[in-house]
Design a protein around this motif. Structure first.
Motif, PDB file in Angstrom:
ATOM      1  N   THR A  80      36.428  41.417  57.088  1.00  0.00           N
ATOM      2  CA  THR A  80      37.632  41.476  56.518  1.00  0.00           C
ATOM      3  C   THR A  80      38.569  42.429  57.302  1.00  0.00           C
ATOM      4  N   ILE A 127      42.106  44.487  57.946  1.00  0.00           N
ATOM      5  CA  ILE A 127      43.629  44.710  57.347  1.00  0.00           C
ATOM      6  C   ILE A 127      44.345  45.629  58.572  1.00  0.00           C
ATOM      7  N   THR A 163      46.165  40.611  56.081  1.00  0.00           N
ATOM      8  CA  THR A 163      44.491  40.661  55.838  1.00  0.00           C
ATOM      9  C   THR A 163      44.007  39.478  56.418  1.00  0.00           C
ATOM     10  N   PHE A 183      40.653  44.203  48.161  1.00  0.00           N
ATOM     11  CA  PHE A 183      40.165  43.140  49.221  1.00  0.00           C
ATOM     12  C   PHE A 183      38.536  42.377  49.150  1.00  0.00           C
TER      13      PHE A 183
END
Length: 278
Positions: free
Chosen positions: A243, A245, A262, A235
């Motif tokens: 970011t 998830i 994501t 990632f």
């Protein structure tokens, strides 16, 4: 006696003259640093009135630490060439003055400390040109967020282990120290994983080769590992970004989690999509 007195007066006058000359010379050998501004991620930033934080660090041309100043006041420096940098969190970024060439900000082992610091900018007397110190965030947030609606009562603790490829930031040339490192955190859950979320602050990745990976351990009250899972893939971490998830913790018979979404700063991320990480 009169001759001795005359000599004393003469020497005194001479000493006064020398001292006055030295003061005049010092006056002309210094310049006031008055034309500077500080930005935070390209936006104007200023220290709140009454705050004693000293966000400006000054180093000699060879990197030797010279001074640490508040941005509330203008100050004078001996004429010469220096390097300036700024940070809005000086106690965390520069806890101990060292030579600029040796200043490396480590990845926090608990992944709870953002890295925000400007480039080291050359600046020389007479300090008339505008000096802009732009504090840039060199880290981003990795947010793990469970979307489970069915609990798993078999475990009571979740340990997330994030593997990063960068474990330090070298201030003098704005580069990262490339070395694998694990940062981890354990969170207790009383809901069998429902509503689990955790944030990890890690260095920006910039290139695909630096992306982070996630490993999960599920433990009981005695911190015994009952099962482990990995989130497939790697990632990107965007500077000053998030970011996220979104995934299920409790899908049965799933050692590798592949069904996840994501997002980066709220926008769905796919491998084909490029994000500006500078």
């Amino acid at each position: 006696m009169k001759k001795i007195l005359n000599k004393i007066l003469t020497y005194g006058a001479l000493l006064f003259l020398i001292t006055s000359c030295e003061k005049d010379e010092l006056k002309y050998d210094t310049s006031v640093v008055s034309n500077f501004e500080i930005q935070l991620n390209d936006e104007p930033w200023s220290l709140n009135t009454g705050i004693s934080t000293k966000p400006i660090f000054i180093y000699k041309s060879d990197g030797e630490f010279f001074a640490n100043y508040s941005s509330h006041y203008r100050f004078a420096l001996e004429n010469g060439t220096y390097k300036f940098l700024a940070t809005d969190i000086p106690d965390q970024m520069v806890p101990h003055p060292v030579n600029l060439n040796d200043l490396i900000i480590p990845q926090a082992v608990n992944a709870d400390q953002p890295v925000k610091i400007s480039a080291a900018i050359p600046y020389q007397s007479p300090f008339k040109d505008l000096l802009t110190m732009n504090i840039l965030t060199r880290s981003g947030i990795l947010r793990l967020k469970a979307k489970d609606i069915t609990a798993d009562p078999s475990y009571t603790n979740i340990k997330a282990i994030v593997t990063v490829k960068r474990n330090g930031y070298k201030v003098v040339d704005e580069t990262f120290v490339q070395q694998d490192m694990n940062v981890a955190r354990t969170k207790k859950t009383t809901t069998g994983g429902i509503n689990y979320t955790d944030d990890f602050i890690v260095f920006q990745t910039d290139e695909t080769a630096n992306e982070v990976r996630v490993h999960l351990e599920f433990m009981n009250d005695n911190m015994e590992v009952l099962q482990t899972k990995e989130i497939a893939g790697s990632f990107p971490i965007v500077a000053n970004g998030v970011t996220q998830i979104n995934f299920n913790l409790n899908d049965p018979d799933t050692a590798i989690i592949t069904n996840y979404e994501t997002t980066i700063n709220g926008e769905v991320y796919t491998a084909a999509k490029k994000f500006n990480q500078k």
